[in-house]
Design a protein around this motif. Structure first.
Motif, short mmCIF file in Angstrom:
data_model
loop_
_atom_site.label_atom_id
_atom_site.label_comp_id
_atom_site.label_asym_id
_atom_site.label_seq_id
_atom_site.Cartn_x
_atom_site.Cartn_y
_atom_site.Cartn_z
N GLN A 1 -9.86 1.26 -0.09
CA GLN A 1 -10.49 0.12 0.56
C GLN A 1 -11.92 0.41 1.00
O GLN A 1 -12.82 -0.38 0.78
CB GLN A 1 -9.65 -0.30 1.76
N ASN A 2 -12.13 1.56 1.63
CA ASN A 2 -13.44 1.90 2.16
C ASN A 2 -14.05 3.02 1.31
O ASN A 2 -13.62 4.18 1.41
CB ASN A 2 -13.33 2.35 3.61
N THR B 1 -3.49 -5.99 -3.23
CA THR B 1 -4.37 -6.93 -2.54
C THR B 1 -3.56 -7.97 -1.76
O THR B 1 -2.39 -8.20 -2.05
CB THR B 1 -5.30 -7.64 -3.55
N SER C 1 -11.75 -5.60 -0.41
CA SER C 1 -11.55 -6.36 0.83
C SER C 1 -12.71 -6.23 1.80
O SER C 1 -12.90 -7.08 2.67
CB SER C 1 -10.24 -5.94 1.51
N GLN D 1 -18.75 1.05 -4.13
CA GLN D 1 -17.43 0.94 -4.75
C GLN D 1 -17.51 1.24 -6.24
O GLN D 1 -16.58 1.82 -6.81
CB GLN D 1 -16.86 -0.48 -4.50
N ASP E 1 -6.68 -0.04 -4.35
CA ASP E 1 -5.94 -0.32 -3.12
C ASP E 1 -6.83 -1.08 -2.14
O ASP E 1 -7.60 -0.47 -1.39
CB ASP E 1 -5.45 0.99 -2.49
N GLU E 2 -6.75 -2.41 -2.17
CA GLU E 2 -7.61 -3.28 -1.34
C GLU E 2 -9.08 -2.92 -1.56
O GLU E 2 -9.89 -2.95 -0.63
CB GLU E 2 -7.24 -3.14 0.14
N ALA E 3 -9.44 -2.61 -2.81
CA ALA E 3 -10.75 -2.04 -3.10
C ALA E 3 -11.90 -3.03 -2.92
O ALA E 3 -13.06 -2.62 -2.90
CB ALA E 3 -10.78 -1.49 -4.53
N SER F 1 0.82 -1.21 0.00
CA SER F 1 0.00 0.00 0.00
C SER F 1 0.86 1.26 0.00
O SER F 1 0.48 2.28 -0.59
CB SER F 1 -0.95 0.00 1.21
#
Length: 279
Positions: free
Chosen positions: A88-89, A198, A169, A147, A165-167, A47
């Motif tokens: 991610q969030n 990821t 998870s 998302q 980026d950990e989109a 990341s």
């Protein structure tokens, strides 16, 4: 020969002067139009690397070239026009009271004229199948829908590169599948370069190429098939092998004559179906 759209040369980065190196002499390239997965356990540096590629951090040492620009304080904004990032969030990315306002936010920041802005909002939301939600409040949407709106906001700016980026998870399996298929289709239609950050090797197995990070360094890189030949060595550095791969190994150990250890469910099911037809 593939054309590199990103070049990273001997990059080192520390968050504080007296802290350990988050990245240590990392070199890599990203080819134009490819899907590159960068994987690793928490703290591996993946990341941090993503944020350097988008100009959120500047390296302490080394050089980064993105779309022909050498990363520096003077070129950050040019680079960010070319590199869109989905975090991610999705809730952390929403700034508008409606989906329409949220997708418009990035366009307003780069002073896109209103008529062009409206065209891009319509185009981007249709691409991710969220055009019927333009007047909805983002917090009323499902995780997968949120998302996709975040992706639409990035697409509207029309970058050449998208970093996930950990989109996926925080999404359920259905939402994860929806988002990844959306990005895959957009990549085909718009010649995007995609970088997915990821820890999910099952997701990474569908990329064109994988870079594995460990301890702030590049551990290995190659095609999914080449990387998964390391097998237990990936487990040793904290990664979980894809379920289809593990199941393939167990089926072969049980005497079922599979030709390979499959990286995807589709591949495993297809070979099992072929074996069934032969018996």
């Amino acid at each position: 020969m593939c054309q590199a759209i990103i070049e990273v040369r001997d990059v080192t980065f520390k968050y504080q002067e007296d802290s350990p190196k988050a990245l240590s002499n990392v070199s890599l390239h990203v080819n134009k139009g490819e899907w590159l997965a960068i994987v690793g356990h928490n703290g591996s540096g993946k990341s941090t690397l993503a944020r350097i590629l988008n100009g959120l951090y500047l390296p302490n040492e080394g050089q980064v070239d993105v779309c022909g620009y050498k990363l520096s304080e003077e070129t950050i904004w040019e680079i960010r026009k070319n590199v869109g990032m989905v975090f991610q969030n999705p809730d952390n990315q929403f700034v508008g009271s409606t989906v329409r306002d949220d997708v418009a936010f990035g366009l307003e920041n780069i002073a896109i004229p209103r008529e062009e802005m409206e065209k891009r909002i319509d185009w981007a939301t249709r691409k991710v199948k969220m055009d019927s939600y333009l007047d909805q409040e983002p917090h009323h949407l499902s995780g997968g829908q949120k998302q996709r709106v975040a992706i639409a906001g990035v697409l509207a700016v029309q970058p050449r590169i998208i970093i996930l980026d950990e989109a996926t998870s925080m999404l359920d399996p259905q939402g994860r599948t929806e988002v990844m298929e959306t990005v895959r289709e957009l990549k085909k239609q718009n010649s995007l370069t995609v970088i997915s950050i990821t820890h999910d090797l099952e997701e990474a197995a569908k990329a064109d190429r994988i870079i594995v990070m460990n301890g702030g360094k590049k551990f290995i890189e190659g095609t999914p098939t080449e990387v998964f030949q390391l097998d237990d060595k990936l487990v040793e550095i904290g990664l979980d092998l894809p379920f289809p791969f593990q199941l393939s190994k167990k089926l072969k150990a049980a005497g079922i004559p599979l030709k390979e250890n499959h990286l995807t469910e589709e591949g495993l099911v297809n070979e099992l179906w072929t074996l069934q037809l032969r018996t």
